[in-house]
Design an enzyme around this catalytic site. Sequence first.
Site, PDB file in Angstrom:
ATOM      1  CG  HIS A  24      35.554 106.506   5.916  1.00 31.49           C
ATOM      2  ND1 HIS A  24      36.560 107.386   5.590  1.00 31.49           N
ATOM      3  CD2 HIS A  24      35.456 106.539   7.270  1.00 31.49           C
ATOM      4  CE1 HIS A  24      37.063 107.931   6.691  1.00 31.49           C
ATOM      5  NE2 HIS A  24      36.409 107.443   7.724  1.00 31.49           N
ATOM      6  CE1 TYR A  25      35.013 105.775  -2.180  1.00 33.29           C
ATOM      7  CE2 TYR A  25      32.838 106.684  -2.570  1.00 33.29           C
ATOM      8  CZ  TYR A  25      34.193 106.634  -2.862  1.00 33.29           C
ATOM      9  OH  TYR A  25      34.700 107.427  -3.844  1.00 33.29           O
ATOM     10  CB  THR A  26      35.968  99.922   1.258  1.00 37.57           C
ATOM     11  OG1 THR A  26      35.006  99.484   0.283  1.00 37.57           O
ATOM     12  CG2 THR A  26      35.525  99.474   2.644  1.00 37.57           C
ATOM     13  CD  GLU A  89      36.932 102.847   5.337  1.00 36.37           C
ATOM     14  OE1 GLU A  89      36.256 102.790   4.274  1.00 36.37           O
ATOM     15  OE2 GLU A  89      37.893 103.620   5.511  1.00 36.37           O
ATOM     16  CG  HIS A 131      36.921 110.594   4.607  1.00 30.43           C
ATOM     17  ND1 HIS A 131      37.771 109.667   4.069  1.00 30.43           N
ATOM     18  CD2 HIS A 131      37.707 111.425   5.352  1.00 30.43           C
ATOM     19  CE1 HIS A 131      39.016 109.934   4.487  1.00 30.43           C
ATOM     20  NE2 HIS A 131      38.992 110.990   5.247  1.00 30.43           N
ATOM     21  CG  ASP A 141      35.271 108.434   1.546  1.00 29.95           C
ATOM     22  OD1 ASP A 141      35.988 109.434   1.389  1.00 29.95           O
ATOM     23  OD2 ASP A 141      35.389 107.671   2.519  1.00 29.95           O
TER      24      ASP A 141
HETATM   25 ZN   LIG Z   1      37.204 107.741   3.600  1.00 29.28          ZN
END
Ligand SMILES: [Zn+2]
Length: 230
Positions: A24-26, A89, A131, A141
Amino acid sequence: MNIIDTPSPNFDARSLPVSIIVLHYTGMQTAQAAIDRLRDPEAKVSAHYLVAEDGQILRMVAEDQRAWHAGKSRWRGIEDVNSASIGIEIVNPGHEFGYRPFMEEQIDAVVRLVADITERHRITRGNVVGHSDIAPTRKQDPGELFPWSRLAKVRLALPRPTKGLMDPMWTDAGFLVALERFGYDVTDKLAAVVAFQRRFRPELIDGVIDGECRSILLALLLPKPTGDDG
Ligand SMILES: [Zn+2]
């Protein structure tokens, strides 16, 4: 690996063995805002790890517990992706707050972390996903700037096929059947095609099933002789 424990209360028990890694990215303005949210009992979200832009890794949930990062999602028939996965993340403001390239030290740390996790849990590289791959209608993301090729180079993720590409001339329906066979939830056809492009053809994300998309997917699905899939 230097990992700092930064526990989150947001987890429960797994009901499936670990077989997937979700990146993921935050997607928040600052790293601190993301960390605070991932530790906020009210937010009910978490991840096992967070990787800061300087490469520092935080451990927020123990790997044997179920963290809450995937939400409603599906990959290769698994719907409780949280139970089957480890969530990472990666700090980046994301499309909403100024999406920017990931940092070199940060990606180095992601590579080390994913290498360690895949080895311990024997996770196959086709199950190292973003994600958006598992929730195409809801998520973007880690996005098209994520350097999947860095992971692919050390066999931690599937490479984008580049050799011997042949357009199988599928109809759109045929492409979607093949896309589902590969792993995507194709309930929303456009979202699934966009997610596929974001992962495997990031320079043109238009939702149109063209010959290049067909040839890339065919190459991903073709069985490859052992040792000849570099
Ligand atoms: Zn995510």
